[in-house]
Design an enzyme around this catalytic site. Sequence first.
Site, PDB file in Angstrom:
ATOM      1  N   ARG A  31       6.426  -8.308   3.560  1.00 16.19           N
ATOM      2  CA  ARG A  31       7.126  -7.530   2.538  1.00 16.19           C
ATOM      3  C   ARG A  31       8.272  -6.747   3.176  1.00 16.19           C
ATOM      4  O   ARG A  31       8.378  -6.693   4.399  1.00 16.19           O
ATOM      5  CB  ARG A  31       6.175  -6.599   1.786  1.00 16.19           C
ATOM      6  CG  ARG A  31       5.617  -5.464   2.623  1.00 16.19           C
ATOM      7  CD  ARG A  31       4.833  -4.469   1.753  1.00 16.19           C
ATOM      8  NE  ARG A  31       4.210  -3.447   2.576  1.00 16.19           N
ATOM      9  CZ  ARG A  31       3.405  -2.499   2.115  1.00 16.19           C
ATOM     10  NH1 ARG A  31       3.097  -2.442   0.837  1.00 16.19           N
ATOM     11  NH2 ARG A  31       2.888  -1.597   2.928  1.00 16.19           N
ATOM     12  N   CYS A  84      17.698  -6.410   4.735  1.00 15.05           N
ATOM     13  CA  CYS A  84      18.625  -5.577   5.506  1.00 15.05           C
ATOM     14  C   CYS A  84      19.163  -4.516   4.550  1.00 15.05           C
ATOM     15  O   CYS A  84      19.747  -4.856   3.516  1.00 15.05           O
ATOM     16  CB  CYS A  84      19.753  -6.446   6.040  1.00 15.05           C
ATOM     17  SG  CYS A  84      21.229  -5.499   6.470  1.00 15.05           S
ATOM     18  N   ASN A 108       9.933   1.521  -2.867  1.00 14.29           N
ATOM     19  CA  ASN A 108       8.644   1.985  -2.370  1.00 14.29           C
ATOM     20  C   ASN A 108       8.746   2.249  -0.875  1.00 14.29           C
ATOM     21  O   ASN A 108       9.207   1.393  -0.122  1.00 14.29           O
ATOM     22  CB  ASN A 108       7.564   0.916  -2.600  1.00 14.29           C
ATOM     23  CG  ASN A 108       6.163   1.452  -2.373  1.00 14.29           C
ATOM     24  OD1 ASN A 108       5.710   2.334  -3.107  1.00 14.29           O
ATOM     25  ND2 ASN A 108       5.480   0.950  -1.363  1.00 14.29           N
ATOM     26  N   GLU A 109       8.370   3.432  -0.467  1.00 19.75           N
ATOM     27  CA  GLU A 109       8.312   3.763   0.969  1.00 19.75           C
ATOM     28  C   GLU A 109       9.507   3.186   1.724  1.00 19.75           C
ATOM     29  O   GLU A 109       9.361   2.377   2.648  1.00 19.75           O
ATOM     30  CB  GLU A 109       7.001   3.280   1.583  1.00 19.75           C
ATOM     31  CG  GLU A 109       5.798   4.023   1.045  1.00 19.75           C
ATOM     32  CD  GLU A 109       4.537   3.804   1.866  1.00 19.75           C
ATOM     33  OE1 GLU A 109       4.463   2.813   2.607  1.00 19.75           O
ATOM     34  OE2 GLU A 109       3.624   4.644   1.762  1.00 19.75           O
ATOM     35  N   CYS A 111      18.357  -1.826  11.028  1.00 16.23           N
ATOM     36  CA  CYS A 111      18.647  -3.255  11.114  1.00 16.23           C
ATOM     37  C   CYS A 111      19.881  -3.448  12.005  1.00 16.23           C
ATOM     38  O   CYS A 111      20.857  -2.710  11.887  1.00 16.23           O
ATOM     39  CB  CYS A 111      18.886  -3.828   9.724  1.00 16.23           C
ATOM     40  SG  CYS A 111      19.425  -5.540   9.792  1.00 16.23           S
ATOM     41  N   CYS A 170      21.619  -6.456  12.479  1.00 19.85           N
ATOM     42  CA  CYS A 170      22.290  -7.735  12.215  1.00 19.85           C
ATOM     43  C   CYS A 170      23.807  -7.540  12.147  1.00 19.85           C
ATOM     44  O   CYS A 170      24.311  -6.416  12.219  1.00 19.85           O
ATOM     45  CB  CYS A 170      21.758  -8.343  10.921  1.00 19.85           C
ATOM     46  SG  CYS A 170      22.363  -7.502   9.438  1.00 19.85           S
ATOM     47  N   GLU A 176       0.199   8.501  -3.225  1.00 24.17           N
ATOM     48  CA  GLU A 176      -0.777   7.528  -2.726  1.00 24.17           C
ATOM     49  C   GLU A 176      -1.692   8.191  -1.715  1.00 24.17           C
ATOM     50  O   GLU A 176      -1.231   8.902  -0.817  1.00 24.17           O
ATOM     51  CB  GLU A 176      -0.090   6.368  -1.998  1.00 24.17           C
ATOM     52  CG  GLU A 176       0.660   5.396  -2.853  1.00 24.17           C
ATOM     53  CD  GLU A 176       1.207   4.249  -1.986  1.00 24.17           C
ATOM     54  OE1 GLU A 176       0.622   3.927  -0.935  1.00 24.17           O
ATOM     55  OE2 GLU A 176       2.243   3.697  -2.374  1.00 24.17           O
ATOM     56  N   TRP A 189      -5.405  -0.854   7.676  1.00 23.32           N
ATOM     57  CA  TRP A 189      -4.338  -1.155   8.628  1.00 23.32           C
ATOM     58  C   TRP A 189      -4.487  -0.456   9.971  1.00 23.32           C
ATOM     59  O   TRP A 189      -3.619  -0.545  10.830  1.00 23.32           O
ATOM     60  CB  TRP A 189      -2.965  -0.873   8.012  1.00 23.32           C
ATOM     61  CG  TRP A 189      -2.892   0.348   7.129  1.00 23.32           C
ATOM     62  CD1 TRP A 189      -2.952   0.357   5.763  1.00 23.32           C
ATOM     63  CD2 TRP A 189      -2.764   1.714   7.528  1.00 23.32           C
ATOM     64  NE1 TRP A 189      -2.859   1.649   5.284  1.00 23.32           N
ATOM     65  CE2 TRP A 189      -2.741   2.506   6.339  1.00 23.32           C
ATOM     66  CE3 TRP A 189      -2.668   2.364   8.759  1.00 23.32           C
ATOM     67  CZ2 TRP A 189      -2.625   3.896   6.350  1.00 23.32           C
ATOM     68  CZ3 TRP A 189      -2.564   3.762   8.777  1.00 23.32           C
ATOM     69  CH2 TRP A 189      -2.543   4.497   7.578  1.00 23.32           C
ATOM     70  N   LYS A 194      -6.786  -6.544   1.002  1.00 25.21           N
ATOM     71  CA  LYS A 194      -8.032  -6.670   0.229  1.00 25.21           C
ATOM     72  C   LYS A 194      -9.145  -5.780   0.771  1.00 25.21           C
ATOM     73  O   LYS A 194     -10.112  -5.505   0.065  1.00 25.21           O
ATOM     74  CB  LYS A 194      -8.481  -8.132   0.150  1.00 25.21           C
ATOM     75  CG  LYS A 194      -8.685  -8.835   1.464  1.00 25.21           C
ATOM     76  CD  LYS A 194      -8.982 -10.313   1.230  1.00 25.21           C
ATOM     77  CE  LYS A 194      -8.993 -11.116   2.512  1.00 25.21           C
ATOM     78  NZ  LYS A 194      -7.690 -11.109   3.214  1.00 25.21           N
ATOM     79  N   PHE A 195      -9.012  -5.327   2.012  1.00 28.55           N
ATOM     80  CA  PHE A 195     -10.049  -4.432   2.534  1.00 28.55           C
ATOM     81  C   PHE A 195      -9.621  -2.962   2.505  1.00 28.55           C
ATOM     82  O   PHE A 195     -10.205  -2.110   3.167  1.00 28.55           O
ATOM     83  CB  PHE A 195     -10.465  -4.881   3.940  1.00 28.55           C
ATOM     84  CG  PHE A 195     -11.032  -6.274   3.921  1.00 28.55           C
ATOM     85  CD1 PHE A 195     -12.117  -6.584   3.097  1.00 28.55           C
ATOM     86  CD2 PHE A 195     -10.464  -7.296   4.658  1.00 28.55           C
ATOM     87  CE1 PHE A 195     -12.624  -7.868   3.021  1.00 28.55           C
ATOM     88  CE2 PHE A 195     -10.965  -8.587   4.594  1.00 28.55           C
ATOM     89  CZ  PHE A 195     -12.055  -8.889   3.766  1.00 28.55           C
TER      90      PHE A 195
HETATM   91  C1  GLA Z   1       1.606   2.250   1.569  1.00 27.85           C
HETATM   92  C2  GLA Z   1       2.227   1.354   0.520  1.00 27.85           C
HETATM   93  C3  GLA Z   1       1.222   0.673  -0.322  1.00 27.85           C
HETATM   94  C4  GLA Z   1       0.048   0.194   0.501  1.00 27.85           C
HETATM   95  C5  GLA Z   1      -0.540   1.364   1.218  1.00 27.85           C
HETATM   96  C6  GLA Z   1      -1.769   0.996   2.013  1.00 27.85           C
HETATM   97  O1  GLA Z   1       1.426   3.528   1.170  1.00 27.85           O
HETATM   98  O2  GLA Z   1       3.123   2.034  -0.311  1.00 27.85           O
HETATM   99  O3  GLA Z   1       1.862  -0.420  -0.954  1.00 27.85           O
HETATM  100  O4  GLA Z   1       0.474  -0.764   1.399  1.00 27.85           O
HETATM  101  O5  GLA Z   1       0.410   1.834   2.120  1.00 27.85           O
HETATM  102  O6  GLA Z   1      -2.302   2.103   2.674  1.00 27.85           O
END
Ligand code: GLA
Length: 679
Positions: free
Chosen positions: A105, A109, A143-144, A152, A154, A299, A307, A348-349
């Site tokens: 994901r 750039c 997002n984030e 980058c 390039c 979040e 992760w 998924k985990f």
């Molecule tokens: C970030 C992302 C989410 C997800 C979470 C997992 O905060 O914005 O899409 O990947 O991490 O902890």
Amino acid sequence: MTIWYGGDYNPEQWPRPVWDEDVRLMNRAGVSLATVGVFSWARLEPRPGEYDFDWLDEVLDLLHAAGVRVDLATATASPPPWLALRHPETLPVTEDGVRLAVGSRQQYCPSSPVYRERARELVTRIVERYADHPALELWHVNNEYGCHVSHCYCEVSAAAFRAWLQQRYGSIDELNRVWGTAFWSQRYDSFDEVQPPRTAPTFRNPTQLLDFDRFSNDELLACFRSEVAVIRERSTLPVTTNFMGFFKPLDYWAWAQEVDVVSDDTYPDPADPLSTPYAAMVHDLMRSLGGGAPWLLMEQATSAVNWRPRNAVKAPGQMRAWSYRAVARGADGILFFQWRQSAVGSEKFHSGLVPHSGTDTRVWREVEQLGRELAALSALDGDAAIVGTLVPARVAIALDWTSWWAIEQPGSPAEVSYLRTIFAWHSVITSLGLAVDFVQAEAELSAYSLVLVPVHFTLTDPQGANLAAFADAGGTLVTGFGTGITDENLHVHLGGYLGDALRRVLGIWIEEFAPPAGADLEATGAGEAPPVPLKGEVLGGAADGHVWAEFVRVTDADTLATFTDGALAGWPAVTRRASGSGSAWYVATLPEPSALRQLVEQLVADAGIEVPAPVATGEQVEVVRRGGAVFVINHGADEAEVLVDGVDVLTGGAASGLRLPSQGVAIVVGSSSGEAAGG
Ligand code: GLA
């Protein structure tokens, strides 16, 4: 007004029948806000220029019918594979020249005109279609930003960097002067010759590196602005993008100017004993970025993430306790990634509100309980109100991204972690039960009595003047080591560092750095840098200093602690100069935690701030005052006892004598201790 509750909702991962169960369960859990569409670009635009909104229409209608408000994403965070396959130049390149691939994901750039154009087109369609949808509450841009790709290197980025430099410097001569290219024969004859700081034989030009950090921040901010401009043409709803706490690549002071509400993603490690003070610092930053306004915890995880090398679960009650930690520090929203735990894909985990194992689970029961409680808290008003209330602070810490980028560059006098140094000060102050804000060194400081300036490496003249004026006007100013060594372009402040204004107000200058150094690790393996011994009443006697030390020359200040060993023996370690009715302190090292606490107690007293009386027994009890309420959160393993009068709004019972188990929370209103809000 309400404390929002909910999280990322990704129905595109699930077959249609699941959606009905989703909204039913959302109602059961008290979910009031769902973030929709964050990673749905490939579903919304399966082929270039071909859009499919039917499914999203249905999702928004379903949520609306269930009374769930929507934080609608612009869906630009992860372009579909077709973008890169048709336009390979949209893929980012690392400093080593590696072009990143599709299949994960955020593979874009930030400077790519193709990416920005396609993103704008998508946002235009989304905004046209949904700006007036009755479920909409908030826009969630991208997002984030920068999470995986913040810089980058390039060719497209190189051209954008040159244009940025031309704008900044006007002429190549000026760039050569500011970058100091006379050193090591780095002179450029035209902007065309200038490159991004790609991997090179040894130390890269420091000002080039710093400018590339600035440029990279600006490019991502330009991506954000370009989407926001599309939204603002059609919609007056508030706009946010989710921050990531102390995220080094993005100068959130600049970003915070451009969001309507600050929101943050935070995943403290349940296995880390310092998670609580660290999260407290992150939450204080989010409140401060918005100038004290309530913010959203956009979040967090209900239990484990997926992760880390090892992913600890949250203990029973910990998700609730940590949620209240955010509310206590100013959050008016408790949201999670993600609503339903994925059955497939890289995450998924990662825990969700609806776990793999369904609703007969401890996680789900905690989700329902928290939803009920937050709804009840949202309804409190008058003196007991929590939503919308503030966390007043009389102590502030100056935070500066340019200094963070600069001090951690290779070639600095010592290996200094900017964040750990800030954290050392922040955690000691909060452990006294005092609220702390973060500020910019150039900000209006008159609301504060005590301002700390640790490791402000790149000090501008206006910043130095502002800090000195704060002490002259009666404030207590504390300057830590590593401050004012250079200006904003990494040109050293000659004649004793610190800059003119701080040298005057502190009554000192610095002759030479002498940071503790272990023997060269590669040569002998001799290990860690040893501490530097020092002593002084103000530190509670003898103590160790870490990270930094230096030869401080006093011109007009009292020496309150001295180094006691080696070349530094007898040289000042802590100084204080009375400045009008205020004072200006200098601390030339990082004292060990117990000594730092002693020192902070003196500083607080010097600033005329009263340390609040204990509100509960127990070592790891967090106490925060927000509005008229006192939040008491027991992060320790043992039971704690509440010592103040008033009513616990979570139970409706008397607070005094209340026994809080591990992870227990009390929110006390009507207590005389609450009136001291802000210390
Ligand atoms: C970030 C992302 C989410 C997800 C979470 C997992 O905060 O914005 O899409 O990947 O991490 O902890």
